[in-house]
Design a protein around this motif. Structure first.
Motif, PDB file in Angstrom:
ATOM      1  N   THR A 281       0.755  -1.292  -0.086  1.00 57.12           N
ATOM      2  CA  THR A 281      -0.122  -0.088   0.145  1.00 57.12           C
ATOM      3  C   THR A 281       0.925   1.105   0.047  1.00 57.12           C
ATOM      4  N   TYR A 282       2.055   1.440   0.874  1.00 55.14           N
ATOM      5  CA  TYR A 282       2.669   2.643   1.154  1.00 55.14           C
ATOM      6  C   TYR A 282       3.376   2.808  -0.440  1.00 55.14           C
ATOM      7  N   PRO A 283       4.273   1.802  -0.911  1.00 47.87           N
ATOM      8  CA  PRO A 283       4.821   2.050  -2.132  1.00 47.87           C
ATOM      9  C   PRO A 283       3.800   2.513  -3.371  1.00 47.87           C
ATOM     10  N   LEU A 284       2.529   1.925  -3.166  1.00 49.43           N
ATOM     11  CA  LEU A 284       1.428   2.222  -4.295  1.00 49.43           C
ATOM     12  C   LEU A 284       1.148   3.633  -4.062  1.00 49.43           C
ATOM     13  N   TYR A 285       0.826   3.930  -2.898  1.00 50.86           N
ATOM     14  CA  TYR A 285       0.475   5.481  -2.705  1.00 50.86           C
ATOM     15  C   TYR A 285       1.425   6.435  -3.188  1.00 50.86           C
ATOM     16  N   LEU A 286       2.868   6.002  -2.802  1.00 47.73           N
ATOM     17  CA  LEU A 286       3.926   7.183  -3.202  1.00 47.73           C
ATOM     18  C   LEU A 286       4.391   6.856  -4.764  1.00 47.73           C
ATOM     19  N   LEU A 287       4.083   5.928  -5.341  1.00 47.86           N
ATOM     20  CA  LEU A 287       4.229   5.927  -6.859  1.00 47.86           C
ATOM     21  C   LEU A 287       3.417   6.090  -7.791  1.00 47.86           C
ATOM     22  N   HIS A 288       2.178   6.047  -7.688  1.00 51.50           N
ATOM     23  CA  HIS A 288       1.390   6.016  -8.688  1.00 51.50           C
ATOM     24  C   HIS A 288       1.018   7.151  -9.376  1.00 51.50           C
ATOM     25  N   GLN A 289       0.817   8.375  -8.667  1.00 51.54           N
ATOM     26  CA  GLN A 289       0.238   9.589  -9.321  1.00 51.54           C
ATOM     27  C   GLN A 289       0.721  10.266 -10.769  1.00 51.54           C
ATOM     28  N   MET A 290       2.116  10.823 -10.130  1.00 57.46           N
ATOM     29  CA  MET A 290       2.697  11.421 -11.248  1.00 57.46           C
ATOM     30  C   MET A 290       3.379  10.668 -12.383  1.00 57.46           C
ATOM     31  N   ILE A 291       3.856   9.277 -12.054  1.00 57.78           N
ATOM     32  CA  ILE A 291       4.121   8.353 -13.087  1.00 57.78           C
ATOM     33  C   ILE A 291       2.801   7.925 -14.044  1.00 57.78           C
ATOM     34  N   GLY A 292       1.834   7.719 -13.292  1.00 56.51           N
ATOM     35  CA  GLY A 292       0.541   7.517 -13.993  1.00 56.51           C
ATOM     36  C   GLY A 292       0.221   8.560 -14.960  1.00 56.51           C
ATOM     37  N   PHE A 293       0.041   9.833 -14.461  1.00 65.61           N
ATOM     38  CA  PHE A 293       0.018  10.821 -15.235  1.00 65.61           C
ATOM     39  C   PHE A 293       0.616  10.838 -16.601  1.00 65.61           C
ATOM     40  N   MET A 294       2.121  10.596 -16.295  1.00 64.23           N
ATOM     41  CA  MET A 294       2.932  10.851 -17.219  1.00 64.23           C
ATOM     42  C   MET A 294       2.710   9.962 -18.503  1.00 64.23           C
ATOM     43  N   ILE A 295       2.237   8.561 -17.912  1.00 67.93           N
ATOM     44  CA  ILE A 295       2.005   7.594 -19.127  1.00 67.93           C
ATOM     45  C   ILE A 295       0.722   7.766 -19.745  1.00 67.93           C
ATOM     46  N   PHE A 296      -0.438   8.414 -19.065  1.00 70.56           N
ATOM     47  CA  PHE A 296      -1.434   8.872 -19.768  1.00 70.56           C
ATOM     48  C   PHE A 296      -1.215   9.963 -20.819  1.00 70.56           C
ATOM     49  N   ASN A 297      -0.248  10.696 -20.371  1.00 68.70           N
ATOM     50  CA  ASN A 297      -0.117  11.884 -21.196  1.00 68.70           C
ATOM     51  C   ASN A 297       0.848  11.337 -22.578  1.00 68.70           C
ATOM     52  N   ILE A 298       1.467  10.489 -22.582  1.00 72.82           N
ATOM     53  CA  ILE A 298       2.338   9.826 -23.597  1.00 72.82           C
ATOM     54  C   ILE A 298       1.431   8.922 -24.462  1.00 72.82           C
ATOM     55  N   ALA A 299       0.624   8.072 -23.837  1.00 70.09           N
ATOM     56  CA  ALA A 299      -0.145   7.106 -24.417  1.00 70.09           C
ATOM     57  C   ALA A 299      -1.433   7.343 -24.903  1.00 70.09           C
ATOM     58  N   TYR A 300      -2.166   8.325 -24.318  1.00 67.64           N
ATOM     59  CA  TYR A 300      -3.477   8.729 -24.936  1.00 67.64           C
ATOM     60  C   TYR A 300      -3.551   9.838 -25.908  1.00 67.64           C
TER      61      TYR A 300
END
Length: 348
Positions: A281-300
């Protein structure tokens, strides 16, 4: 009597983290206007309430931190919190920093100085921007740890119930009359959740009393009040309206769930081993937001948004599990030994 391990808290941690992930991915990123280019209207409406997962984290923290402090000295409490906070944070902050440099521009940037200060977990106190916005809640947690540390330092932790009553009363007055500095020091906008969690711990270990019931009623009232104020603020930021009844109902469900846990009504759920979910849970909370947004911005929009959102969520969960197993655990063990040895030498 030895109390059983509350495995259901691990499940609650995971559910809180997933709520925050969905809030960011399905609502926050696109609704914020400058975070993610990918809308997800299918879940946007319910997902906008997912930010309350952080409030659930604070309730869990109130319970667990009092459990930790009640059985430890200040030294052991300090070591346990450092070992809990830093290893996963160092790894996730480093990964986020590297990925930001690799694929974040021009929307996202980070400097090496910013990264170094972030790694100390003191960036908020030095007014340095966080590498990832989710770190804000860690600074709230640290303030809570400091308040508990004061009680440990003066050997007053056994009087915690009295201090919880005082904290609640001061928080209510501070929120009502907007005492700025006191609001920051005593984290009064979130104190209701820590107070409630700590009270539920007292109920779990010692039983319910009129004072503890009063603490829960007062905490619930303050939690709903501060949540309503915050929802009104969010409406000035995001193009949406929040249903205040839904918000207060969700918070009430948090309290009801903890009451069932504290009175041992969830033993059937706790019989299952949710430790692995709680650990990532703790790594998931720390890791997901900015990296997820960057993936979305590249792939969508090249990649289907359903595949993108759920695939990224699965990727973050898998990465978090690997980080916990391969990095957090060994670094934590090493850090615990180093701190224990260092503090023994200093004391000597």
């Amino acid at each position: 009597m030895t109390k059983r391990r509350l495995n259901e808290l691990d499940l609650l941690r995971f559910l809180a983290a997933i709520a925050v992930v969905i809030f960011h991915y399905a609502f926050r990123g696109y609704a914020g206007g400058n975070m993610s280019v990918m809308p997800y209207p299918l879940l946007a409406e319910p997902a906008k309430y997912g930010y309350l997962g952080v409030e659930l984290f604070f309730m869990i923290s109130g319970f667990v931190i009092l459990m930790t402090a009640s059985n430890n000295t200040l030294k052991h409490f300090f070591i346990s919190r450092a070992v809990r906070l830093y290893p996963a944070f160092w790894v996730c902050c480093t990964i986020t920093f590297i990925i930001t440099l690799a694929i974040g521009q021009p929307r996202y940037t980070a400097t090496f100085y910013q990264y170094v200060v972030n790694m100390t977990l003191l960036s908020d106190f030095m007014s340095i921007p966080s590498i990832d916005g989710v770190y804000w809640s860690l600074f709230v947690e640290i303030k809570f740890y400091l308040l508990i540390s004061v009680l440990l330092a003066f050997k007053k932790i056994e009087k915690i119930e009295t201090y919880l009553v005082l904290w609640l009363l001061i928080s209510a007055m501070t929120e009502a009359f907007s005492f700025g500095k006191l609001r920051s020091i005593l984290i009064t906008d979130y104190s209701a959740y820590f107070i409630a969690g700590a009270t539920f711990y007292l109920i779990w270990t010692e039983g319910i009393t009129k004072t503890r019931l009063s603490l829960l009623i007062g905490s619930l009232a303050l939690a709903c009040y501060t949540a309503i104020v915050f929802a009104k603020l969010l409406e000035t930021i995001y193009p949406t309206q929040f249903n205040l009844v839904i918000i207060c109902s969700i918070i009430t469900i948090f309290f009801m769930t903890f009451y069932l846990i504290a009175t041992n009504k969830t033993i059937a759920i706790g019989a299952w081993n949710w430790t692995a979910l709680g650990a990532l849970t703790y790594p998931l909370y720390l890791l997901h937001q900015m990296i997820g947004f960057m993936i979305f911005n590249i792939a969508y929009p090249a990649v289907n948004p359903h595949l993108l959102l759920w695939g990224t969520t699965a990727l973050m969960i898998a990465a978090s599990y690997i980080i916990h197993k391969k990095a957090e655990v060994p670094i934590s063990n090493l850090l615990r030994k180093l701190l224990s040895t260092s503090l023994v030498r200093v004391r000597g």
